[in-house]
Design a protein around this motif. Sequence first.
Motif, PDB file in Angstrom:
ATOM      1  N   GLN A 141       0.879  -3.061  11.462  1.00 41.24           N
ATOM      2  CA  GLN A 141       2.163  -2.856  12.139  1.00 41.24           C
ATOM      3  C   GLN A 141       2.031  -2.531  13.631  1.00 41.24           C
ATOM      4  O   GLN A 141       2.908  -2.863  14.417  1.00 41.24           O
ATOM      5  CB  GLN A 141       2.936  -1.727  11.437  1.00 41.24           C
ATOM      6  N   ALA A 158      -1.244   5.847   3.219  1.00 38.34           N
ATOM      7  CA  ALA A 158      -0.915   5.658   1.801  1.00 38.34           C
ATOM      8  C   ALA A 158      -2.020   6.150   0.861  1.00 38.34           C
ATOM      9  O   ALA A 158      -1.748   6.849  -0.118  1.00 38.34           O
ATOM     10  CB  ALA A 158      -0.627   4.181   1.540  1.00 38.34           C
ATOM     11  N   ASN A 170       0.820  -1.204   0.000  1.00 37.43           N
ATOM     12  CA  ASN A 170       0.000   0.000   0.000  1.00 37.43           C
ATOM     13  C   ASN A 170       0.867   1.272   0.000  1.00 37.43           C
ATOM     14  O   ASN A 170       0.727   2.154  -0.867  1.00 37.43           O
ATOM     15  CB  ASN A 170      -0.882  -0.085   1.255  1.00 37.43           C
ATOM     16  N   TRP A 171       1.828   1.316   0.910  1.00 35.26           N
ATOM     17  CA  TRP A 171       2.703   2.494   1.007  1.00 35.26           C
ATOM     18  C   TRP A 171       3.761   2.466  -0.094  1.00 35.26           C
ATOM     19  O   TRP A 171       4.059   3.493  -0.712  1.00 35.26           O
ATOM     20  CB  TRP A 171       3.344   2.538   2.392  1.00 35.26           C
ATOM     21  N   GLY A 172       4.310   1.282  -0.350  1.00 37.16           N
ATOM     22  CA  GLY A 172       5.327   1.169  -1.399  1.00 37.16           C
ATOM     23  C   GLY A 172       4.790   1.682  -2.731  1.00 37.16           C
ATOM     24  O   GLY A 172       5.482   2.401  -3.470  1.00 37.16           O
ATOM     25  N   ASN A 227       1.421   9.549   7.825  1.00 38.43           N
ATOM     26  CA  ASN A 227       1.015   9.424   6.417  1.00 38.43           C
ATOM     27  C   ASN A 227       0.193   8.165   6.199  1.00 38.43           C
ATOM     28  O   ASN A 227       0.599   7.075   6.596  1.00 38.43           O
ATOM     29  CB  ASN A 227       2.253   9.354   5.508  1.00 38.43           C
ATOM     30  N   GLN A 239      -2.478  -6.933   3.130  1.00 36.06           N
ATOM     31  CA  GLN A 239      -1.696  -5.876   3.778  1.00 36.06           C
ATOM     32  C   GLN A 239      -1.363  -6.320   5.207  1.00 36.06           C
ATOM     33  O   GLN A 239      -2.053  -7.142   5.791  1.00 36.06           O
ATOM     34  CB  GLN A 239      -2.470  -4.563   3.798  1.00 36.06           C
ATOM     35  N   LYS A 240      -0.305  -5.736   5.746  1.00 33.79           N
ATOM     36  CA  LYS A 240       0.167  -6.156   7.068  1.00 33.79           C
ATOM     37  C   LYS A 240      -0.024  -5.025   8.073  1.00 33.79           C
ATOM     38  O   LYS A 240       0.352  -3.875   7.822  1.00 33.79           O
ATOM     39  CB  LYS A 240       1.659  -6.520   7.020  1.00 33.79           C
ATOM     40  N   ARG A 246      -5.003   1.403   8.742  1.00 36.01           N
ATOM     41  CA  ARG A 246      -5.303   0.005   9.020  1.00 36.01           C
ATOM     42  C   ARG A 246      -5.369  -0.264  10.512  1.00 36.01           C
ATOM     43  O   ARG A 246      -6.138  -1.111  10.960  1.00 36.01           O
ATOM     44  CB  ARG A 246      -4.230  -0.867   8.382  1.00 36.01           C
ATOM     45  N   LYS A 281       8.009   1.263   9.337  1.00 37.64           N
ATOM     46  CA  LYS A 281       7.706   1.566  10.740  1.00 37.64           C
ATOM     47  C   LYS A 281       7.733   0.279  11.537  1.00 37.64           C
ATOM     48  O   LYS A 281       7.014  -0.665  11.227  1.00 37.64           O
ATOM     49  CB  LYS A 281       6.349   2.234  10.849  1.00 37.64           C
TER      50      LYS A 281
HETATM   51  N1  LIG Z   1       0.276   1.842   4.357  1.00 36.14           N
HETATM   52  C1  LIG Z   1       0.529   3.014   4.911  1.00 36.14           C
HETATM   53  O1  LIG Z   1      -0.329   3.905   4.940  1.00 36.14           O
HETATM   54  C2  LIG Z   1       1.883   3.283   5.488  1.00 36.14           C
HETATM   55  C3  LIG Z   1       2.219   4.604   5.797  1.00 36.14           C
HETATM   56  C4  LIG Z   1       3.468   4.868   6.335  1.00 36.14           C
HETATM   57  C5  LIG Z   1       4.363   3.834   6.567  1.00 36.14           C
HETATM   58  N2  LIG Z   1       4.006   2.566   6.254  1.00 36.14           N
HETATM   59  C6  LIG Z   1       5.002   1.509   6.485  1.00 36.14           C
HETATM   60  O2  LIG Z   1       5.463   1.001   5.242  1.00 36.14           O
HETATM   61  C7  LIG Z   1       5.883  -0.356   5.392  1.00 36.14           C
HETATM   62  C8  LIG Z   1       5.313  -1.166   4.246  1.00 36.14           C
HETATM   63  O3  LIG Z   1       3.912  -1.134   4.320  1.00 36.14           O
HETATM   64  P1  LIG Z   1       2.964  -1.231   3.060  1.00 36.14           P
HETATM   65  O4  LIG Z   1       1.718  -0.514   3.453  1.00 36.14           O
HETATM   66  O5  LIG Z   1       3.641  -0.780   1.811  1.00 36.14           O
HETATM   67  O6  LIG Z   1       2.734  -2.814   2.926  1.00 36.14           O
HETATM   68  P2  LIG Z   1       1.343  -3.615   2.953  1.00 36.14           P
HETATM   69  O7  LIG Z   1       1.032  -3.987   4.335  1.00 36.14           O
HETATM   70  O8  LIG Z   1       0.321  -2.905   2.160  1.00 36.14           O
HETATM   71  O9  LIG Z   1       1.618  -4.866   2.035  1.00 36.14           O
HETATM   72  C9  LIG Z   1       2.196  -6.032   2.343  1.00 36.14           C
HETATM   73  C10 LIG Z   1       3.326  -6.220   1.342  1.00 36.14           C
HETATM   74  O10 LIG Z   1       4.132  -7.295   1.787  1.00 36.14           O
HETATM   75  C11 LIG Z   1       4.390  -8.121   0.678  1.00 36.14           C
HETATM   76  N3  LIG Z   1       4.712  -9.452   1.156  1.00 36.14           N
HETATM   77  C12 LIG Z   1       3.881 -10.447   1.533  1.00 36.14           C
HETATM   78  N4  LIG Z   1       4.597 -11.527   1.894  1.00 36.14           N
HETATM   79  C13 LIG Z   1       5.899 -11.184   1.758  1.00 36.14           C
HETATM   80  C14 LIG Z   1       7.113 -11.860   1.992  1.00 36.14           C
HETATM   81  N5  LIG Z   1       7.157 -13.111   2.461  1.00 36.14           N
HETATM   82  N6  LIG Z   1       8.277 -11.205   1.750  1.00 36.14           N
HETATM   83  C15 LIG Z   1       8.268  -9.934   1.316  1.00 36.14           C
HETATM   84  N7  LIG Z   1       7.150  -9.232   1.065  1.00 36.14           N
HETATM   85  C16 LIG Z   1       5.977  -9.864   1.289  1.00 36.14           C
HETATM   86  C17 LIG Z   1       3.138  -8.060  -0.149  1.00 36.14           C
HETATM   87  O11 LIG Z   1       3.396  -8.476  -1.448  1.00 36.14           O
HETATM   88  C18 LIG Z   1       2.842  -6.571  -0.068  1.00 36.14           C
HETATM   89  O12 LIG Z   1       3.582  -5.864  -1.007  1.00 36.14           O
HETATM   90  C19 LIG Z   1       5.419  -0.784   6.795  1.00 36.14           C
HETATM   91  O13 LIG Z   1       6.523  -0.753   7.661  1.00 36.14           O
HETATM   92  C20 LIG Z   1       4.439   0.303   7.212  1.00 36.14           C
HETATM   93  O14 LIG Z   1       4.441   0.541   8.592  1.00 36.14           O
HETATM   94  C21 LIG Z   1       2.792   2.259   5.716  1.00 36.14           C
END
Ligand SMILES: NC(=O)c1ccc[n+]([C@@H]2O[C@H](COP(=O)([O-])OP(=O)(O)OC[C@H]3O[C@@H](n4cnc5c(N)ncnc54)[C@H](O)[C@@H]3O)[C@@H](O)[C@H]2O)c1
Length: 323
Positions: free
Chosen positions: A272, A154, A14-16, A152, A269-270, A243, A121
């Motif tokens: 945190q 995403a 989601n964030w990526g 933030n 999504q995961k 989330r 995070k």
């Molecule tokens: N989503 C937000 O709004 C947000 C905002 C700021 C910071 N963050 C931080 O960004 C980081 C990434 O969060 P996100 O929201 O991009 O992810 P996410 O929770 O949306 O997605 C999970 C990701 O993990 C991947 N995944 C699943 N199994 C895996 C494995 N075995 N190995 C590697 N990858 C695997 C999935 O393909 C997917 O890309 C987290 O630390 C989060 O705290 C998120």
Amino acid sequence: MAAPKKVCVIGSGNWGSAIAKIVGANAAQYDQFDTTVNMWVFEETVNGRKLTEIINTDHENVKYLPGHKLPPNVLGVPELVDSVKGADILIFVVPHQFIVRVCDTIKDHIKKDAVGMSLIKGIDASPEGLKLISEVIRGKLGITMAVLMGANIANEVAEEKFCETTIGCKDKTYGSMLKELMQTTNFRVTVVEESDVVEICGALKNIVAVGAVLLHGLPRLPLPPSWRAAASLTSSPPATGGRNRKIGEAFARTGKSIEQLENELLNGQKLQGPATAMEVHEILKQKNMVDKFPLFAAVYQICFNGHPVAEFIQCLQNHPEHK
Ligand SMILES: NC(=O)c1ccc[n+]([C@@H]2O[C@H](COP(=O)([O-])OP(=O)(O)OC[C@H]3O[C@@H](n4cnc5c(N)ncnc54)[C@H](O)[C@@H]3O)[C@@H](O)[C@H]2O)c1
Ligand SMILES: O=P(O)(O)OC[C@H](O)CO
């Protein structure tokens, strides 16, 4: 003129994906960056198609950031090692539980003078104590690290709602380069040198967010509206659709486990916040300091040890600061 810097976004959740939208647009606009931005995609099949194929053809991450087009110069790459080859800037944005494996996989394939920026995070807790995620990455890869953290969400950033964020970077030259890569009209970036503070606040904020949401989920406690508002002010994102909020509310309402709700409601999504509460609890236990952080302890006990959500109020009533 120096060769344009090649950027790789490691992660496409989601964030990526929201970040790849920004980075792709800026890389296409500014000469100091190579136009093509690689994005490592943990490959999976969505509606019978490979996710990388969908991203590279339709320019949308339909699973993790549906409804938002990615710039066409963002290239989804399924092999992690291929994605980082030749990259000068590595943006780490995977859920924190996957970072060690990611680093072990890429360590012999990255440029030695690459600079990394963690958007992750969380913390790393082990019997040796607490490590920041940027420290874990630096330790494994030996590269210079910066961080980017903010309140933030995403989807809000992808919608180009006005948001601010902070880059923590001890080296000023890298700081201004990373700012140019990340800033847009509606995503405003401040650069500070206190990288560790930025990072730990970003991680701990997610525990506070869960706590604030659990309070919102309490149906009949005699809390005045102002109290609930004050709780949400400590972390506005859960009040606007993160989330932690979604799962925290469902947890307080249904009593299902965090893991079950994550599986049922987040579509891959995961979450945190609760995981960070567990890791911080480990560290506080090691240091005999659990009593000094009752809010963190309460979030942990409620999320993982079956304590009733209503116990939250007692933990705040008995806070050491009030004794
Ligand atoms: N989503 C937000 O709004 C947000 C905002 C700021 C910071 N963050 C931080 O960004 C980081 C990434 O969060 P996100 O929201 O991009 O992810 P996410 O929770 O949306 O997605 C999970 C990701 O993990 C991947 N995944 C699943 N199994 C895996 C494995 N075995 N190995 C590697 N990858 C695997 C999935 O393909 C997917 O890309 C987290 O630390 C989060 O705290 C998120
Ligand atoms: O969607 P959430 O609740 O995981 O929050 C994401 C970010 O960490 C908020 O800053």
